[in-house]
Design a protein around this motif. Structure first.
Motif, PDB file in Angstrom:
ATOM      1  N   SER A  15     111.077  94.549-143.685  1.00  0.00           N
ATOM      2  CA  SER A  15     110.907  93.857-144.968  1.00  0.00           C
ATOM      3  C   SER A  15     111.844  94.438-146.014  1.00  0.00           C
ATOM      4  O   SER A  15     112.460  93.703-146.787  1.00  0.00           O
ATOM      5  CB  SER A  15     109.461  93.969-145.460  1.00  0.00           C
ATOM      6  OG  SER A  15     108.598  93.336-144.573  1.00  0.00           O
ATOM      7  N   TYR A  16     111.974  95.737-146.024  1.00  0.00           N
ATOM      8  CA  TYR A  16     112.877  96.397-146.960  1.00  0.00           C
ATOM      9  C   TYR A  16     114.328  96.020-146.648  1.00  0.00           C
ATOM     10  O   TYR A  16     115.120  95.737-147.552  1.00  0.00           O
ATOM     11  CB  TYR A  16     112.681  97.913-146.910  1.00  0.00           C
ATOM     12  CG  TYR A  16     113.527  98.650-147.904  1.00  0.00           C
ATOM     13  CD1 TYR A  16     113.192  98.647-149.254  1.00  0.00           C
ATOM     14  CD2 TYR A  16     114.659  99.345-147.506  1.00  0.00           C
ATOM     15  CE1 TYR A  16     113.961  99.320-150.187  1.00  0.00           C
ATOM     16  CE2 TYR A  16     115.438 100.021-148.432  1.00  0.00           C
ATOM     17  CZ  TYR A  16     115.089 100.000-149.759  1.00  0.00           C
ATOM     18  OH  TYR A  16     115.862 100.668-150.682  1.00  0.00           O
ATOM     19  N   TRP A  17     114.681  96.004-145.360  1.00  0.00           N
ATOM     20  CA  TRP A  17     116.031  95.611-144.967  1.00  0.00           C
ATOM     21  C   TRP A  17     116.325  94.191-145.443  1.00  0.00           C
ATOM     22  O   TRP A  17     117.399  93.928-145.992  1.00  0.00           O
ATOM     23  CB  TRP A  17     116.200  95.705-143.449  1.00  0.00           C
ATOM     24  CG  TRP A  17     117.601  95.422-143.012  1.00  0.00           C
ATOM     25  CD1 TRP A  17     118.603  96.327-142.846  1.00  0.00           C
ATOM     26  CD2 TRP A  17     118.177  94.133-142.719  1.00  0.00           C
ATOM     27  NE1 TRP A  17     119.755  95.685-142.472  1.00  0.00           N
ATOM     28  CE2 TRP A  17     119.528  94.346-142.384  1.00  0.00           C
ATOM     29  CE3 TRP A  17     117.688  92.834-142.706  1.00  0.00           C
ATOM     30  CZ2 TRP A  17     120.384  93.305-142.039  1.00  0.00           C
ATOM     31  CZ3 TRP A  17     118.547  91.794-142.367  1.00  0.00           C
ATOM     32  CH2 TRP A  17     119.873  92.035-142.040  1.00  0.00           C
ATOM     33  N   LYS A  25     113.727  87.304-150.102  1.00  0.00           N
ATOM     34  CA  LYS A  25     112.843  88.184-150.860  1.00  0.00           C
ATOM     35  C   LYS A  25     111.601  88.427-150.021  1.00  0.00           C
ATOM     36  O   LYS A  25     110.982  87.491-149.519  1.00  0.00           O
ATOM     37  CB  LYS A  25     112.446  87.553-152.204  1.00  0.00           C
ATOM     38  CG  LYS A  25     113.627  87.227-153.092  1.00  0.00           C
ATOM     39  CD  LYS A  25     114.416  88.473-153.429  1.00  0.00           C
ATOM     40  CE  LYS A  25     115.631  88.139-154.266  1.00  0.00           C
ATOM     41  NZ  LYS A  25     116.728  89.029-154.053  1.00  0.00           N
ATOM     42  N   SER A  26     111.269  89.685-149.856  1.00  0.00           N
ATOM     43  CA  SER A  26     110.105  90.021-149.031  1.00  0.00           C
ATOM     44  C   SER A  26     109.042  90.692-149.881  1.00  0.00           C
ATOM     45  O   SER A  26     109.342  91.396-150.841  1.00  0.00           O
ATOM     46  CB  SER A  26     110.516  90.926-147.877  1.00  0.00           C
ATOM     47  OG  SER A  26     111.059  92.120-148.372  1.00  0.00           O
ATOM     48  N   PHE A  38      99.077  91.205-146.208  1.00  0.00           N
ATOM     49  CA  PHE A  38      99.787  89.950-146.395  1.00  0.00           C
ATOM     50  C   PHE A  38     101.278  90.230-146.466  1.00  0.00           C
ATOM     51  O   PHE A  38     101.718  91.154-147.140  1.00  0.00           O
ATOM     52  CB  PHE A  38      99.334  89.262-147.684  1.00  0.00           C
ATOM     53  CG  PHE A  38      99.992  87.944-147.930  1.00  0.00           C
ATOM     54  CD1 PHE A  38      99.654  86.826-147.194  1.00  0.00           C
ATOM     55  CD2 PHE A  38     100.978  87.823-148.906  1.00  0.00           C
ATOM     56  CE1 PHE A  38     100.272  85.607-147.416  1.00  0.00           C
ATOM     57  CE2 PHE A  38     101.600  86.607-149.139  1.00  0.00           C
ATOM     58  CZ  PHE A  38     101.245  85.503-148.389  1.00  0.00           C
ATOM     59  N   ILE A  39     102.045  89.422-145.759  1.00  0.00           N
ATOM     60  CA  ILE A  39     103.490  89.513-145.817  1.00  0.00           C
ATOM     61  C   ILE A  39     104.054  88.127-146.103  1.00  0.00           C
ATOM     62  O   ILE A  39     103.554  87.127-145.579  1.00  0.00           O
ATOM     63  CB  ILE A  39     104.101  90.091-144.530  1.00  0.00           C
ATOM     64  CG1 ILE A  39     105.617  90.204-144.672  1.00  0.00           C
ATOM     65  CG2 ILE A  39     103.701  89.311-143.313  1.00  0.00           C
ATOM     66  CD1 ILE A  39     106.267  91.077-143.635  1.00  0.00           C
ATOM     67  N   SER A  40     105.069  88.093-146.950  1.00  0.00           N
ATOM     68  CA  SER A  40     105.704  86.838-147.320  1.00  0.00           C
ATOM     69  C   SER A  40     107.209  87.057-147.393  1.00  0.00           C
ATOM     70  O   SER A  40     107.674  88.048-147.953  1.00  0.00           O
ATOM     71  CB  SER A  40     105.181  86.374-148.683  1.00  0.00           C
ATOM     72  OG  SER A  40     105.894  85.255-149.143  1.00  0.00           O
ATOM     73  N   ILE A  41     107.965  86.116-146.815  1.00  0.00           N
ATOM     74  CA  ILE A  41     109.420  86.118-146.889  1.00  0.00           C
ATOM     75  C   ILE A  41     109.832  84.786-147.492  1.00  0.00           C
ATOM     76  O   ILE A  41     109.404  83.732-147.032  1.00  0.00           O
ATOM     77  CB  ILE A  41     110.073  86.278-145.498  1.00  0.00           C
ATOM     78  CG1 ILE A  41     109.512  87.486-144.742  1.00  0.00           C
ATOM     79  CG2 ILE A  41     111.593  86.337-145.621  1.00  0.00           C
ATOM     80  CD1 ILE A  41     109.808  88.824-145.350  1.00  0.00           C
ATOM     81  N   LYS A  42     110.650  84.861-148.540  1.00  0.00           N
ATOM     82  CA  LYS A  42     111.100  83.646-149.221  1.00  0.00           C
ATOM     83  C   LYS A  42     112.611  83.592-149.283  1.00  0.00           C
ATOM     84  O   LYS A  42     113.282  84.618-149.408  1.00  0.00           O
ATOM     85  CB  LYS A  42     110.542  83.594-150.644  1.00  0.00           C
ATOM     86  CG  LYS A  42     109.055  83.395-150.702  1.00  0.00           C
ATOM     87  CD  LYS A  42     108.586  83.243-152.128  1.00  0.00           C
ATOM     88  CE  LYS A  42     107.096  82.961-152.160  1.00  0.00           C
ATOM     89  NZ  LYS A  42     106.641  82.713-153.521  1.00  0.00           N
TER      90      LYS A  42
END
Length: 90
Positions: A15-17, A25-26, A38-42
């Motif tokens: 996520s940081y990478w 954006k993570s 919860f994890i979200s990637i946009k």
């Protein structure tokens, strides 16, 4: 639980990478009050991946391992796709 902790760390690293090395954006949230993860990637405003684990601390270790491995695999796929696009472009 050690395997789950390793997956949890891998997810955070990926996520940081994504946040630092791509336009994505993570966001990763471990909410102790709600006992959820919860994890979200946009991509801009468009959500391209999200996963919510309820009752995080009460999950069966094998089921939690499956869910965390699934998240890590999705993020690895995104990273590979980004790197492949960069390789083809440059």
């Amino acid at each position: 639980m050690d395997e789950n902790l390793a997956l949890f760390n891998q997810i955070n690293s990926l996520s940081y990478w994504l946040l630092k090395e791509s336009n994505y954006k993570s966001s990763v949230t471990l909410d102790a009050t709600d006992d959820s993860y919860f994890i979200s990637i946009k991509d801009g405003l468009e959500s391209i991946y999200k996963h919510h684990i309820e009752n995080f601390s009460k999950k069966d270790d094998r089921l939690l391992n499956f869910e965390l491995a699934s998240i890590a695999n999705h993020l690895l796929h995104l990273k590979r796709t980004i790197r492949e696009k960069e390789r083809l472009a440059g």
